[in-house]
Write an enzyme that holds these catalytic residues in place. Structure first.
Site, short mmCIF file in Angstrom:
data_model
loop_
_atom_site.label_atom_id
_atom_site.label_comp_id
_atom_site.label_asym_id
_atom_site.label_seq_id
_atom_site.Cartn_x
_atom_site.Cartn_y
_atom_site.Cartn_z
N THR A 37 87.38 23.91 -28.97
CA THR A 37 88.39 23.60 -29.97
C THR A 37 89.49 22.75 -29.36
O THR A 37 89.72 22.78 -28.15
CB THR A 37 89.05 24.89 -30.51
OG1 THR A 37 89.71 25.55 -29.42
CG2 THR A 37 88.02 25.82 -31.12
N LYS A 278 115.65 52.43 5.20
CA LYS A 278 114.65 53.35 5.72
C LYS A 278 114.34 54.38 4.63
O LYS A 278 115.25 55.04 4.13
CB LYS A 278 115.18 54.04 6.98
CG LYS A 278 114.13 54.74 7.82
CD LYS A 278 113.19 53.73 8.49
CE LYS A 278 112.27 54.39 9.51
NZ LYS A 278 113.00 54.82 10.71
N HIS A 279 113.07 54.48 4.25
CA HIS A 279 112.65 55.41 3.21
C HIS A 279 113.47 55.22 1.93
O HIS A 279 113.95 56.18 1.33
CB HIS A 279 112.75 56.85 3.71
CG HIS A 279 111.89 57.13 4.90
ND1 HIS A 279 110.53 56.90 4.91
CD2 HIS A 279 112.19 57.58 6.15
CE1 HIS A 279 110.04 57.21 6.10
NE2 HIS A 279 111.02 57.62 6.87
N GLY A 308 112.12 50.69 13.01
CA GLY A 308 111.01 50.73 12.07
C GLY A 308 111.43 50.55 10.63
O GLY A 308 110.67 50.90 9.72
N ASN A 421 122.55 63.09 -4.05
CA ASN A 421 123.99 62.86 -4.01
C ASN A 421 124.32 61.87 -2.89
O ASN A 421 123.89 62.06 -1.76
CB ASN A 421 124.74 64.16 -3.78
CG ASN A 421 124.73 65.07 -4.99
OD1 ASN A 421 124.92 64.63 -6.10
ND2 ASN A 421 124.50 66.37 -4.75
N HIS A 527 117.84 58.75 -8.66
CA HIS A 527 116.93 59.84 -8.29
C HIS A 527 115.54 59.32 -7.94
O HIS A 527 115.22 58.20 -8.27
CB HIS A 527 116.83 60.84 -9.45
CG HIS A 527 118.12 61.57 -9.70
ND1 HIS A 527 118.92 61.29 -10.80
CD2 HIS A 527 118.78 62.52 -9.00
CE1 HIS A 527 120.00 62.08 -10.76
NE2 HIS A 527 119.93 62.82 -9.68
#
Length: 527
Positions: A37, A278-279, A308, A421, A527
């Site tokens: 088409t 970190k994390h 790290g 917190n 959170h």
């Protein structure tokens, strides 16, 4: 149905014409008749291929500005008919419906149209109708029909046609059908998400779509399978970055790199800034006269945790900063560019991944954040809340100094990116203590102060850098104990949302300690 099904007739209608001519030429070489088409047909004819217009097959011209061209029983009958069903075959013969064995369709560029900020009417015109209908028909009948929606699958189809004398296997058709349904689902997701924003209401049904970017070695832990999907947006960050070296990013690398880059992007248009993650939590954030200085100051907040970690910069990486970063093991560095010296220095660190982007992410850009829970999803607006000095309300007898105000705003920006917190000590544009993710706010205050004490011992300082610092709390102090702990660590000023039933008690404690304190009226739970 048999495992191998011959491909005698193909319908091709694509917006993305990458590889189109080569693919269609190979199909024609297999003796497959080509139907097409509009622009696709023109492109194929311009390449010298023999193409039949769908309008010639249906007996109806394209009409209504191309809105109606493939929505016809001759097309969908050719796609949906079961070749081994006598009634279906008889209906095809009665109504002169020829089988269509291969459908190659990629859809109108709806996502790209939205991304460029097109007006409402133009976006509506880029909602494909006939394409998804053909894709779904072909995918449903994958026992006989091969459906292709991604350029990336052209080679697989051609390989099978070559290996099986113009036929495709059921396994391939089944896999391509799944890909096809995922594509139409993602497309409808893009349309419904855009319309939800245009209407301005919470939709009754919400869907999410993505495209596989990479299979990951594992998830958060080695026993968890994982993959990385992109949503097609052009937001600068880990999903759109260029990786210059190092092994593939892991699940945790991607998560932490995203956290680092989103944080450092808060400092767009400002001086050099560095965030070390970190994390998914910052362990050091700082500004400086140079990137190297910003990195050094961020590193000095928590040298142990920085090992790290993930480093994000708000300016293009230079050789001096790269040399400094090379002093410890770092998983990933991400920045809006890197010069040749930096790339050369990092080239000697084979385990370090260097990512560059085309700019910083816009921290004020609206977006959705989604989290899976058992039996459903939580969906919310991304936290793009920001404040300025004019938004602050001084609630203590002592007024903050200009330096304290600047540091409080810096600390507040960092707090937005620390798991609640959250307590952040800042001095002269650098974090000097970070307390994250504790069940008690006073514990976060103590942990952050303790980290500063540890760093003072490592650096040989006479006192922790929390002396003369400011403190940010992502939510209100429910009791005065957290504020008192911060004062004992040497803080002189605090920034917090306010709104506690005991605000008066907390303000009185601040006045008694000679502290300055401001309320923001906004919290930053994470959170």
């Amino acid at each position: 149905m048999t495992d191998l099904t011959p491909m005698r007739r193909a319908l091709i209608s694509v917006s993305d014409k990458t590889g189109l001519v080569e693919f269609a030429t190979a199909l024609a070489g297999q003796g497959i008749e080509l139907l097409s088409t509009g622009g696709t047909a023109r492109a194929l004819r311009d390449a010298g291929l023999n193409v039949k217009d769908v309008a010639d097959v249906t007996g109806f011209p394209e009409m209504m500005d191309g809105r109606v061209k493939t929505l016809h029983p001759v097309v969908h009958g050719g796609l949906l008919a079961l070749r081994d069903n006598d009634d279906h075959v008889a209906s095809m013969e009665e109504h002169s419906i020829g089988p269509i064995d291969l459908v190659v369709v990629n859809l109108y560029p709806f996502e790209e149209t939205v991304a460029k900020g097109a007006p409402y009417g133009e976006v509506i015109e880029n909602i494909d109708i006939g394409g998804p209908a053909m894709i779904r028909s072909a995918a449903k009948n994958h026992g006989f029909v091969t459906v292709v929606v991604d350029v990336a699958d052209y080679d697989a189809v051609l390989s099978e046609l070559s290996d099986h004398s113009g036929k495709t296997s059921y396994a391939l058709r089944q896999r391509l059908a799944q890909t096809a349904y995922a594509r139409t689902a993602a497309y409808d997701t893009a349309v419904s998400t855009w319309m939800a924003g245009a209407v301005g209401e919470t939709p009754r049904r919400r869907t999410f779509g993505g495209t596989l970017a990479q299979n990951l070695r594992y998830g958060e832990n080695p026993h968890q399978a994982a993959a990385f999907y992109t949503d097609g947006t052009a937001r600068p960050g880990v999903a759109t970055a260029t990786q210059h070296q190092g092994k593939e990013l892991s699940y945790n690398n991607i998560n932490d790199t995203d956290a680092a880059f989103e944080l450092v992007s808060e400092f767009a248009g400002q001086g050099p800034a560095c965030a070390i993650i970190k994390h998914a939590n910052p362990c050091g954030v700082a500004t400086g006269a140079t990137l190297a200085e910003a990195y050094a100051r961020a590193f000095d907040c928590d040298r142990t945790s920085a090992f790290g970690g993930i480093i994000a910069l708000n300016k293009p990486l230079d050789g001096q900063t790269a040399q400094a970063i090379s002093g410890i093991f770092t998983e990933v560095v991400i920045a809006p560019g890197a010069d040749a010296d930096a790339i050369g220095i990092f080239g000697q660190k084979k385990n370090l991944r260097l990512l560059t982007t085309d700019g910083l992410a816009d921290p004020a850009a609206a977006a959705l954040a989604m989290k899976q829970v058992s039996g459903g999803y939580l969906v919310q607006d991304k936290d793009v809340g920001r404040i300025s000095q004019d938004d602050l309300k001084v609630v203590t007898k002592r007024q903050p100094t200009e330096q304290e105000l600047a540091d409080m705003l810096f600390a507040w920006t960092v707090a937005k990116h620390v798991k609640s917190n959250a307590i952040i000590y800042v001095k002269d544009g650098a974090t000097v203590g970070v307390g994250a993710g504790q069940m008690s706010r006073v514990d976060s205050t103590r942990i952050a102060a303790r980290k500063a004490q540890d760093m003072a011992e490592v650096m040989g300082l006479p006192a922790p850098l929390t002396q003369g610092s400011v403190v940010a709390s992502d939510a209100f102090f429910p009791f005065a104990d957290g504020l008192i702990t911060a004062a004992e660590a040497g803080a002189t000023a605090l920034i917090q949302p306010g709104g506690s039933m005991r605000d008066d008690e907390v303000i009185a404690a601040a006045d008694e300690a000679g502290l300055a304190m401001v309320f923001t009226g906004m919290r930053h739970f994470r959170h």
